[in-house]
Design an enzyme around this catalytic site. Structure first.
Site: not given
Ligand SMILES: NC(=O)c1ccc[n+]([C@@H]2O[C@H](COP(=O)([O-])OP(=O)(O)OC[C@H]3O[C@@H](n4cnc5c(N)ncnc54)[C@H](OP(=O)(O)O)[C@@H]3O)[C@@H](O)[C@H]2O)c1
Length: 184
Positions: A22, A29
């Site tokens: 984050l 929060e």
């Molecule tokens: N502010 C907030 O409320 C909040 C909430 C959540 C996360 N975050 C932040 O967001 C970042 C992470 O998010 P991100 O978008 O980079 O990644 P993410 O969506 O958490 O992870 C991406 C990975 O998840 C898998 N994936 C996603 N959707 C899929 C689906 N529909 N089916 C199968 N696999 C799926 C894939 O893995 P594979 O490559 O292994 O297939 C993809 O490479 C971090 O910095 C975290 O701290 C913030």
């Protein structure tokens, strides 16, 4: 059909993450996130949190899986051996929802929460299973590399529930507020 809610904290430039974490440190929060995603009416049940691989791996090892909730990780590259045995690995959002709806799980589960990241949020907002978006709007810009998808115009704010603090919140000089949106 089982529906789900989304919960996210978004800053002014629509960022949600930076370098796997984050971009901010807002303890109240995080407590709201924890309370909201844990809350059940039936104490014999628990809620589900569904997240992408990066979101799960971004949670500090000592804090994952997220306690008192069934954690489902979406990934096409992980194997079950990469995760603790109480965490379910699913290859798609559909597979995750079908798993929760199966006889093995459906009686144990109350609410389903989509907790990120970007692609999972986008797919979930597009789904007919979408119910509500619990949105924390952070009134500041942060350097981010991960962003929340555009919120469709048909998502409208509804009155806050009794569990959600009303008005501007502030922590370490950072102002933010809670909103709840529904598809009209
Ligand atoms: N502010 C907030 O409320 C909040 C909430 C959540 C996360 N975050 C932040 O967001 C970042 C992470 O998010 P991100 O978008 O980079 O990644 P993410 O969506 O958490 O992870 C991406 C990975 O998840 C898998 N994936 C996603 N959707 C899929 C689906 N529909 N089916 C199968 N696999 C799926 C894939 O893995 P594979 O490559 O292994 O297939 C993809 O490479 C971090 O910095 C975290 O701290 C913030």
């Amino acid at each position: 059909m089982l529906k789900f809610n989304l919960i996210v904290a978004v800053c002014e430039n629509f960022g949600i993450g930076f370098k796997g974490n984050l971009p901010w440190n807002l303890k109240s929060e995080l407590k709201y996130f924890s309370r909201t995603t844990k809350r059940v009416c039936d104490p014999s049940k628990r809620n589900v949190v569904i997240m992408g691989r990066n979101t799960y791996m971004g949670v500090p090892p000592s804090k994952r899986p997220l306690p008192d909730r069934l954690n489902i990780v979406l990934s096409t590259t992980m194997s079950a051996a990469d995760l603790p045995k109480e965490v379910l690995l699913c290859r798609s959002l559909n597979e995750a929802m079908e798993t929760i709806e199966s006889p093995e799980w459906c009686k144990q589960v109350e609410n389903v929460w989509i907790v990120g990241g970007s692609r999972v949020y986008a797919e979930a907002m597009d789904s007919e299973r979408f119910h509500r978006l619990y949105l924390t709007k952070i009134h500041e810009k942060f350097e981010c590399d991960t962003f929340f998808p555009e919120i469709p115009d048909c998502f409208k704010e509804i009155p806050l529930d009794e569990h959600t603090p009303d008005g501007i919140q502030e922590e370490d000089g950072i102002k933010y507020e809670y909103k709840i949106l529904e598809k009209q």
